[in-house]
Structure formats: structure tokens, C-alpha cells
Design an enzyme around this catalytic site. Structure first.
Site, PDB file in Angstrom:
ATOM      1  N   GLU A   1       1.026  -1.314  -0.094  1.00  0.00           N
ATOM      2  CA  GLU A   1      -0.071   0.035  -0.188  1.00  0.00           C
ATOM      3  C   GLU A   1       0.808   1.252  -0.060  1.00  0.00           C
ATOM      4  O   GLU A   1       0.438   2.292   0.516  1.00  0.00           O
ATOM      5  CB  GLU A   1      -0.937  -0.027   1.185  1.00  0.00           C
ATOM      6  CG  GLU A   1      -2.286  -0.951   1.102  1.00  0.00           C
ATOM      7  CD  GLU A   1      -3.171  -0.912   2.132  1.00  0.00           C
ATOM      8  OE1 GLU A   1      -3.699   0.234   1.959  1.00  0.00           O
ATOM      9  OE2 GLU A   1      -3.343  -1.551   2.980  1.00  0.00           O
TER      10      GLU A   1
ATOM     11  N   THR B   1      -0.341   2.221  -8.034  1.00  0.00           N
ATOM     12  CA  THR B   1      -0.847   3.358  -8.805  1.00  0.00           C
ATOM     13  C   THR B   1      -0.118   4.205  -9.704  1.00  0.00           C
ATOM     14  O   THR B   1      -0.274   4.626 -10.801  1.00  0.00           O
ATOM     15  CB  THR B   1      -1.440   4.623  -7.331  1.00  0.00           C
ATOM     16  OG1 THR B   1      -1.932   3.774  -6.503  1.00  0.00           O
ATOM     17  CG2 THR B   1      -2.112   5.645  -7.979  1.00  0.00           C
TER      18      THR B   1
ATOM     19  N   ARG C   1      -8.295  -0.045  -5.291  1.00  0.00           N
ATOM     20  CA  ARG C   1      -7.391  -0.843  -4.458  1.00  0.00           C
ATOM     21  C   ARG C   1      -7.339  -2.381  -4.913  1.00  0.00           C
ATOM     22  O   ARG C   1      -8.420  -2.852  -4.226  1.00  0.00           O
ATOM     23  CB  ARG C   1      -7.217  -0.637  -3.102  1.00  0.00           C
ATOM     24  CG  ARG C   1      -6.362  -1.649  -2.278  1.00  0.00           C
ATOM     25  CD  ARG C   1      -5.497  -1.201  -1.269  1.00  0.00           C
ATOM     26  NE  ARG C   1      -4.783  -2.169  -0.770  1.00  0.00           N
ATOM     27  CZ  ARG C   1      -3.618  -2.599  -1.161  1.00  0.00           C
ATOM     28  NH1 ARG C   1      -3.224  -1.999  -2.270  1.00  0.00           N
ATOM     29  NH2 ARG C   1      -3.101  -3.842  -0.721  1.00  0.00           N
TER      30      ARG C   1
ATOM     31  N   ASP D   1       6.405  -4.370 -11.569  1.00  0.00           N
ATOM     32  CA  ASP D   1       5.813  -4.103 -10.072  1.00  0.00           C
ATOM     33  C   ASP D   1       5.704  -5.495  -9.462  1.00  0.00           C
ATOM     34  O   ASP D   1       4.846  -6.259  -9.995  1.00  0.00           O
ATOM     35  CB  ASP D   1       4.394  -3.299 -10.309  1.00  0.00           C
ATOM     36  CG  ASP D   1       3.629  -3.312  -8.761  1.00  0.00           C
ATOM     37  OD1 ASP D   1       2.621  -2.843  -9.018  1.00  0.00           O
ATOM     38  OD2 ASP D   1       4.209  -3.756  -7.954  1.00  0.00           O
TER      39      ASP D   1
ATOM     40  N   GLN E   1       3.484  -7.715  -0.581  1.00  0.00           N
ATOM     41  CA  GLN E   1       3.155  -8.285   0.636  1.00  0.00           C
ATOM     42  C   GLN E   1       4.443  -9.011   1.018  1.00  0.00           C
ATOM     43  O   GLN E   1       5.403  -9.287   0.468  1.00  0.00           O
ATOM     44  CB  GLN E   1       2.047  -9.407   0.480  1.00  0.00           C
ATOM     45  CG  GLN E   1       0.933  -8.493  -0.009  1.00  0.00           C
ATOM     46  CD  GLN E   1       0.451  -7.435   1.036  1.00  0.00           C
ATOM     47  OE1 GLN E   1       0.275  -7.609   2.335  1.00  0.00           O
ATOM     48  NE2 GLN E   1      -0.098  -6.337   0.634  1.00  0.00           N
TER      49      GLN E   1
END
Lengths: 451, 401
Positions: free
Chosen positions: B43, B48, B186, B214, B218
Site C-alpha cells: 500500500e 498507482t 485498490r 511491479d 506483501q
């Protein structure tokens, strides 16, 4: 019941589990009265001595343009598939050092590859969390078909293996902590080992090995420092857990007899565990490597189980050969005339045990075997016949050669050994492909095998 | 017979030669592509940035692609309101019987219970106008608003306020997500996604092509696969400025900013990234602006020694500079002074703002061009140290038109 009370109960329960685990470990420690090396010493087994010509690099396979991460031999046709950082799988013929196929992968982040036992398909897996299975075409005019893709894992695929004797199924291990068994044709998941149940691994699973004698049994090694033994028929819980390593278990390998397996770990040691008693049988540790913090990248056993080859990640690119019985180091591939210049990432044994292949970050693969003894054949019809003998076959000198349709028969007058070589490739016209003579059968002793 | 033998042989040799040729061509082509790796804790805004690249340098999202985001957006709405409802319950319990600050209004309680019971966001059907009205009522409930003020203790996604304020629009029959909606949506990244793009116009950079990866943020053992990225040109490290008072999704005792710091230090120490440039995107500056005056920076142990001077807007700028210095310090602590090839830059970004991202990438391009030039210069110096003038000209390939 409130949240606080539940938390308290959970905490008490975990304390209890910890205590029970410690009790189990203590009891185990009491039962271990010896290890393999002490047993060997008591019974006067001596360490095997390896001669310099016993382990020679007989082929260097070049062609990858990036570090080679994994390799696998095929069962029947003596091919090797290798996966590399350049995003390609290359299928090699180790006898001739030529490449037969090069497959550009959809995702260039590949970590593992596997060959099916019939030699027809190869599988790869990596950071994309998908295992792709490609069918190799024998006719080169047609390109490699689109892969079958197995989706479902939530983490990278660290290892994949086709289930022996059951070519339609493939086993994968993943960074999400689970292993999965898939049906290749339908791309469906048959079962999942681990995951929600607490009987599975609690961290990334990084290696797999299937028992060739009983293909429904396999062992997995994980970053939670344990190796677990599973039975494919009961996916809900692992049959047994093996603890003892101080770091990630990077590699697991069953011994050829299927009763024990070896593990290699980030703590620089290799261990052998027994599946019947659940104990650790022996540890292979070198103090020099441990102090360097070298990790074990990969292990392989010789076909008799007497030798354990272990590749380490240190800057010297050590690749030790251990004598499993006496736990002594008997050789180091690094000391041979043209060794790898960077760490070895994977070691694989050929199906008949006659050769070992190592894949390294220096972008090459090397095939090691006992020094070839060449026997020059007789000139016949202008064709020169060269017969090279395999590792497991003792050199016998042949006095007379005769050629028959598709075969060479050699007869040794003194011992009346008959050896018949048949070539595997191409059509049966006489004299063809003797460079690729690949199998032999010895009528007298009944042994047969591949060169 | 002999001819038959050579025919098979030569066919194989031809195949081998063809494979070798193809691999060499591929390798040459790959060398021209500059690889960028997007890393950061969960996050932090990586996806994005990824979506922004699509909008800025490629063709953006077309209608079918936009529609594919609708389930994700609806799932985000449900997840947000559900987290708030569960949070309300927990806070109410902690407060005790006396306080009614976190008790929902009677008309919202029924719906609240129903939503809280549904196990996973996927279990809910798509948001329809009826449900949307109920969600909006819940959102406007003072208890929920009170819980939202303590949002940093819950695992609330950043899109909460934006989506819940607009929930009626999101539930319309013919709803097609706008670009802003897509950027806020998200979805947890799994596996790896990649995209290729060229920075705009500049004639100097003819033929420069970037490929961005990307890898999802996690906690899975990064040390097991990070070596695959040995050889990337630069790492774009995303750090969310606003997370200094939040804890991790996977472990609610660990502060997110500390986790980010640990990750950056670990990356800087890896041997495969010795010559890789680090471009740190200090992201979510817009949220940081709102937060910096209300929540002290010292909520995070790493920022213990920060002393606020004033309470006006200039303080925000000061706070930002402080954080930037802290990150620079981590870089300096983990890089040998003799290492001149590696570049380190920080950028202040707000990933959902197109203009800022465009400008940032222009600066990134400049930094990487500098890295390339330094590399070439080093090559030249190396050759000079070895020998002839011819070697120097060969090494100066980039000067040829």
C-alpha cells in the site's frame, strides 16, 4: 466471549503447544544413539578415495545469456532442460552439446524447470505465480505450441516436478506456503497441501522431491526451517515434519532407494533424514564454510547413494562431494581443471546415474562424468566407429567388431562378453548416428543402460 | 548410408546454429531496454504509479478496461464500510458500557450487522442503488465518523473517504469508472506485472526504452527471489509519507514506516544492487499535508528527534524536509563512500496526481541519463588506463550520431 478473553485463551494454548513441542524434541534426542558416521566408523567403513579422473567435466553447454537457475534431466532420452535469467528454457542434447529447442517464456522471471518422464513436455515456473507446461515438437518447422498454464498459486512458483509414472500430473511448490498437485490436460488443481490448515508450512516452500519408488509420497522444504513429508492421497495434513535446520531448507532430494532423503539449508549444512523413524541420520558440515555463511543451493545423490554432491553459494563457488557413510569430504568440483567461475545454482543426476549436470550463474552448464575411455573401432565401409563407455560400465577391451543392421556387436574373446549397441535416433539404416550411440545391453551380465 | 548420417547431423547442427543466432539477437535487444523495478511495502502506491504510466505514456484505459474495475471498486466500498463497522464495535467494547460514542443510530444498526457478517468482500453482490443509500447512511452516522477519526488504528484503505463520499455515483446503473476512480481503486497485486514505455519527445533519448516491473508488496520471503533482478538499471522505491502512524496489515504491532526503513536498508545492502540507482518516491504527500499538523511525527520511533516549531503550513514543509533527510541518511549509512556509480534521489509525489507524476518521471529520466553517462565515462577511463586511442573511440559509442 469478549475479544480480550479469546486472546488470552489463544495465548495460553500457544504456550502449551510450545511446551509439548519441547517435550517431543527432548524425547527424540534421547532416542538418537548414533549417527551414520559413527556407525560407519565402528564397522570399519573407510572413506572412498576419488581419483582425479573419476569426476571430469566432459561437456560444457553454452548458449544462455543470463544466469542459469535450474535444470532437469529427462528420463528416457537423455536431454537436459535448463531455465535462465534471460527468460528462456533451452533443451540440450548433452552428448553432442547441441541445443534442440529454445523456448522464450511469457514471463522472463523463471525460477524452476522440469522435464516430463516421457521427454515430451517441459514445465517452468517463476515470479508470475503460474506454472507453464510446453509440449516439445519433434518437427522443427512447427513452433513450440502455446503452453498450458496452471493458475491458482498466490505466490511465486519455487519448484515444479512431474509425478513419475503419472505423466499427466505435476506437483508445484510456491512462495505462498503451499504445494499443489495439478492435472496438466485440464489445468485443474487436484489437491492443495498446506495453506489454511496449520499442518502445512508456515512460510514459503522452496523445494520439492518426489519419491521415485512410491510416487504418491513427496517431501517439501521450506523457509520455516522444516521439511515435511506428504502423502498425495491425504492432502489435509503432512505425514511427518522434520526439524533441525537453522535456516531455510533450500533443497530436498530423496535417495534412490526412497527410504531416506537429504536436505540442504541456508545454515551451510546438509542432513539426511530417515522417513521410517523420523530421525536425522547424519549431518554434513564443514566449519570453514559455516564460518563464511555459505548457503547450500542444491544437492544431488549418486545412484548408489554413496556420494552426496552439494553446491554452495560462497564466492569460491565450492561444490563439495561428500561420502555419505563416513561424512567426509572427498572432492570439490571447484578443484577440477575448468570449473564454474560463479556459484552453482542447481545439480542434477542423470536417470541412469552415469553423469551429473551442474548449472551455474556463469551462464553455462557442465556435465561431469567419469573420464571417458574411448575405444576406437575398426574402419568399416569408410565409417569410423567411436564407442564411448558409460560411467557405470567397466572398461573391457573388444577384439572384434561387426556391424549388423542398426547395431554394432562387439565380442571379447577372453571373457565372451557380448555387448550390443543400438542407436536410438533416426531410421534404422546401417551405420547411421553412431556418434549418438546411446544405449547398450550386456547379455552376459544382463546390465543395460544409456551412454 | 554415410550421406544419411550426415543429413541428420547437419540438420541438428543447423538447428543449433539457428537457436544460437536467435538468442544472441535477443540478448542484444534486451541490453537496450532499461529495466526499472518498483518496490516498496504494501500500500505504498506502487500500483498507482504503474497505472499512471499507462495513462501518461501509453494509451490509457479504454472502456472495457474501465468497466473491469467496477467489481474492484465495489469490493473496496464494502471493505471500507465493513472495516469501519468492525472498528466501531471494537472501540465501543473498549470504551465500556457508559459511552455511546461508537454506537450506531438505530436505523443503521440492522444494515450494519448484515454487512459485518459477510465473510469476504467477494461474498457481496455488486453495489446497487438501494444498498448504496444504506452505505451512505452508515457513512454519515456520527459513530462511524468518530471511528474514521481513529482510522490509523484500523486497516482502512486510503480510498475510503473518496469512495464513501461518492458511493451513490459508484452504484449507478450505467456507471463507468473515471480515471480518478481507477487510480484510487485498490487491488492486491500478486505475481508480477510489467509494462514498457518511452519517455517523451527528447531527441537525445532516441531509442531509450524503459520497462517497469511491479512485484507486489506483501511479505513473502524477498531474499529468495530478489537476485533475479540483478542488473536492473534502477529501483523505484515507493514510501508512503502518511504511514508513520499506521501498523502493518500482516502484523499489527509493527509500525509501517519502520518496516519501510528496514526494507530500504536491506535493499541497499544486497550485493546485486551495488551499482543500481535508488529513486525514492516519497508518496501520498497530499495525505501527509493533512496529517502532519494533527498527528506528531514522533508517533513513529524513527522520527523521535523531530521538534515542531510552529503550527502553521510552513511546518509541513519543514516536516517533509526532515523525512527526506532521514531517508538520505539511510542511504549514506548503507553505501560505501567509494561507490560513485549509484545515484540516489528523492521525489515528492502524489501518485494520483497526473501532473506531478509526469514531472517526476522527467526528473527520473534525467537522473538515469546521468547514470548512463557516468557508466560510459567509467568505461572510457578504464580503457584509457589499459591502452590505445582506438579503444577510447570504441568505448565512446554514445557519441556517434
Amino acid at each position: 466471549m469478549s475479544l480480550a478473553e479469546l486472546r488470552e485463551r489463544a495465548f495460553q494454548a500457544s504456550l502449551q503447544v510450545k511446551e509439548l513441542k519441547e517435550q517431543v524434541l527432548m524425547r527424540r534426542a534421547q532416542l538418537i544413539d548414533s549417527d551414520v558416521a559413527s556407525f560407519a566408523q565402528q564397522n570399519d567403513f573407510s572413506t572412498t578415495q576419488l581419483q582425479p579422473h573419476d569426476f571430469v567435466c566432459c561437456r560444457t553447454l553454452q548458449g544462455h545469456t543470463g544466469k542459469v537457475y535450474a535444470l532437469d534431466w529427462s528420463q528416457e532420452r537423455d536431454r537436459i532442460v535448463s531455465a535462465s535469467q534471460d527468460g528462456h528454457l533451452i533443451v540440450w542434447n548433452p552428448l553432442t552439446s547441441q541445443k534442440t529447442h529454445a523456448i522464450k517464456l511469457a514471463s522472463s522471471w523463471v525460477i524452476t524447470c522440469a522435464f516430463s518422464s516421457d521427454g515430451v513436455a517441459v514445465a517452468s515456473g517463476g515470479l508470475d505465480s503460474i506454472c507453464s507446461v510446453y509440449v516439445l515438437n519433434t518437427q522443427q518447422e512447427q513452433p513450440i505450441s502455446d503452453p498450458k498454464t496452471l493458475h491458482g498459486h498466490k505466490g511465486y512458483i519455487s519448484c515444479c516436478k512431474f509425478v513419475p509414472k503419472r505423466d499427466a500430473q505435476i506437483l508445484t511448490s510456491s512462495g505462498d506456503g503451499t504445494c499443489a498437485l495439478w492435472e496438466v490436460e485440464s489445468c485443474q488443481k487436484v489437491s492443495v497441501f498446506g495453506g489454511d490448515s496449520s499442518c502445512g508450512h508456515s512460510a514459503d516452500v522452496v523445494s520439492l522431491s518426489v519419491n521415485t519408488k512410491e510416487p504418491h509420497i513427496f517431501v517439501s522444504g521450506s523457509c520455516d526451517r522444516t521439511a515435511k513429508l506428504w502423502d498425495m492421497r491425504t492432502a489435509s495434513r503432512a505425514t511427518q515434519t522434520f526439524q533441525g535446520h537453522g535456516g531455510d531448507v533450500n533443497t530436498v532430494q530423496f535417495l534412490p532407494d526412497g527410504l531416506c532423503f537429504g536436505t540442504g539449508s541456508d545454515d551451510s549444512t546438509c542432513k539426511i533424514f530417515d522417513t521410517r523413524t523420523g530421525h536425522q541420520l547424519q549431518q554434513y558440515k564443514d566449519s570453514h564454510l559455516s564460518s563464511e555463511g555459505a548457503k547450500v543451493n542444491s544437492i544431488a545423490f549418486s545412484i548408489s547413494g554413496r556420494f552426496l554432491l552439494a553446491a554452495y553459494s560462497n564466492a569460491d563457488s565450492d561444490c563439495y562431494i561428500w561420502d555419505t557413510l563416513t561424512a567426509e569430504k572427498v572432492g570439490n568440483l571447484k578443484d577440477s581443471p575448468n570449473p564454474h567461475t560463479m556459484p552453482v545454482s542447481c545439480i542434477g543426476l542423470a536417470s541412469d546415474g552415469s553423469a551429473v549436470c551442474t548449472a551455474s550463474w556463469d551462464r553455462t552448464l557442465k556435465v561431469w562424468a567419469s573420464n571417458e575411455r574411448e575405444t576406437q573401432g575398426v574402419q568399416h565401409d569408410g565409417l569410423r566407429v567411436t564407442i564411448t563407455l558409460p560411467l557405470a560400465y567397466k572398461p573391457v577391451y573388444y577384439k572384434k567388431f561387426s556391424l549388423q543392421a542398426g547395431t554394432i556387436k562387439a565380442i571379447d574373446k577372453e571373457t565372451t562378453l557380448h555387448a550390443i549397441w543400438t542407436h536410438l535416433r533416426g531410421t534404422s539404416s546401417n551405420g547411421q548416428a553412431f556418434r549418438q550411440v546411446a544405449s547398450y545391453r550386456n547379455r552376459a551380465t544382463g546390465t543395460a543402460g544409456n551412454i | 548410408m554415410g550421406a544419411g548420417c550426415t543429413k541428420v547431423q547437419s540438420q541438428e547442427e543447423a538447428e543449433d546454429a539457428a537457436i544460437k543466432r536467435n538468442m544472441e539477437i535477443e540478448a542484444k535487444r534486451e541490453q537496450k531496454v532499461l529495466k526499472l523495478l518498483l518496490l516498496g511495502a504494501g500500500e505504498s502506491g506502487k500500483s498507482t504509479i504503474f497505472k499512471q504510466i499507462k495513462v501518461l505514456f501509453q494509451t490509457g484505459f479504454d472502456d472495457p478496461e474501465r468497466r473491469s474495475f467496477v467489481p474492484v471498486i465495489h469490493a473496496n466500498v464494502y471493505q471500507s464500510i465493513r472495516t469501519l463497522l468492525m472498528g466501531c464495535k471494537e472501540f465501543a467494547e473498549r470504551e465500556g458500557e457508559s459511552s455511546s460514542k461508537y454506537i450506531l443510530l438505530p436505523e443503521n444498526q440492522n444494515y450494519g450487522e448484515r454487512i459485518a457478517e459477510v465473510e469476504s468482500p467477494e461474498g457481496c453482490s455488486l453495489l446497487d442503488e438501494d444498498n448504496a443509500l444504506k452505505v451512505q447512511n452508515c457513512w454519515k452516522d456520527p459513530a462511524i465518523q468518530a471511528a474514521y477519526l481513529r482510522g490509523n488504528e484500523l486497516q482502512l484503505p486510503d480510498c475510503t473517504e473518496f469512495f464513501l463520499n461518492n458511493v451513490l455515483r459508484l452504484a449507478a446503473q450505467d456507471y463507468i469508472p473515471s480515471q480518478e476512480d481507477i487510480l484510487f481503486a485498490r487491488q492486491q497485486t500478486t505475481g508480477i506485472v510489467e509494462t514498457e514505455f518511452s519517455p517523451d519527445k527528447d531527441p537525445k533519448n532516441k531509442g531509450v526504452c524503459y520497462r517497469l516491473f511491479d512485484v507486489g508488496g506483501q511479505r513473502n520471503e524477498r531474499r529468495k527471489w530478489m537476485h533475479l533482478f540483478d542488473g536492473v538499471t534502477a529501483i523505484i522505491f515507493c514510501a508512503s509519507l502518511s504511514e508513520y502512524d499506521q501498523t502493518l496489515l500482516e502484523d499489527d504491532k509493527q509500525n509501517r514506516m519502520i518496516e519501510t526503513r528496514e526494507l530500504l536498508a536491506w535493499l541497499l545492502q544486497q550485493p546485486w544492487f551495488e551499482n543500481t540507482s535508488f529513486l525514492v518516491f516519497l508518496n501520498k504527500f497530499d495525505i501527509f499535508q493533512k496529517k502532519a499538523l494533527k498527528v506528531p511525527l514522533s508517533a513513529c520511533d524513527w522520527f523521535q528527534d523531530y521538534q515542531p516549531l510552529t503550527t502553521n503550513n510552513q511546518e509541513i514543509e519543514r516536516a517533509y524536509r526532515y523525512v527526506e533527510r532521514k531517508f538520505k541518511k539511510i542511504y549514506e549509512e548503507n553505501t560505501a563512500p567509494s561507490n560513485i556509480q549509484r545515484q540516489f534521489r528523492t521525489y515528492r509525489t502524489t501518485a494520483i496526481d497526473e501532473g506531478i507524476i509526469k514531472e517526476t518521471f522527467r526528473l527520473v529520466d534525467d537522473a538515469l541519463t546521468i547514470q548512463r553517462l557516468i557508466q560510459e565515462m567509467l568505461n572510457v577511463l578504464h580503457v584509457l588506463a589499459c591502452s590505445s586511442l582506438e579503444g577510447v573511440f570504441l568505448a565512446c559509442e554514445w557519441q556517434r550520431p
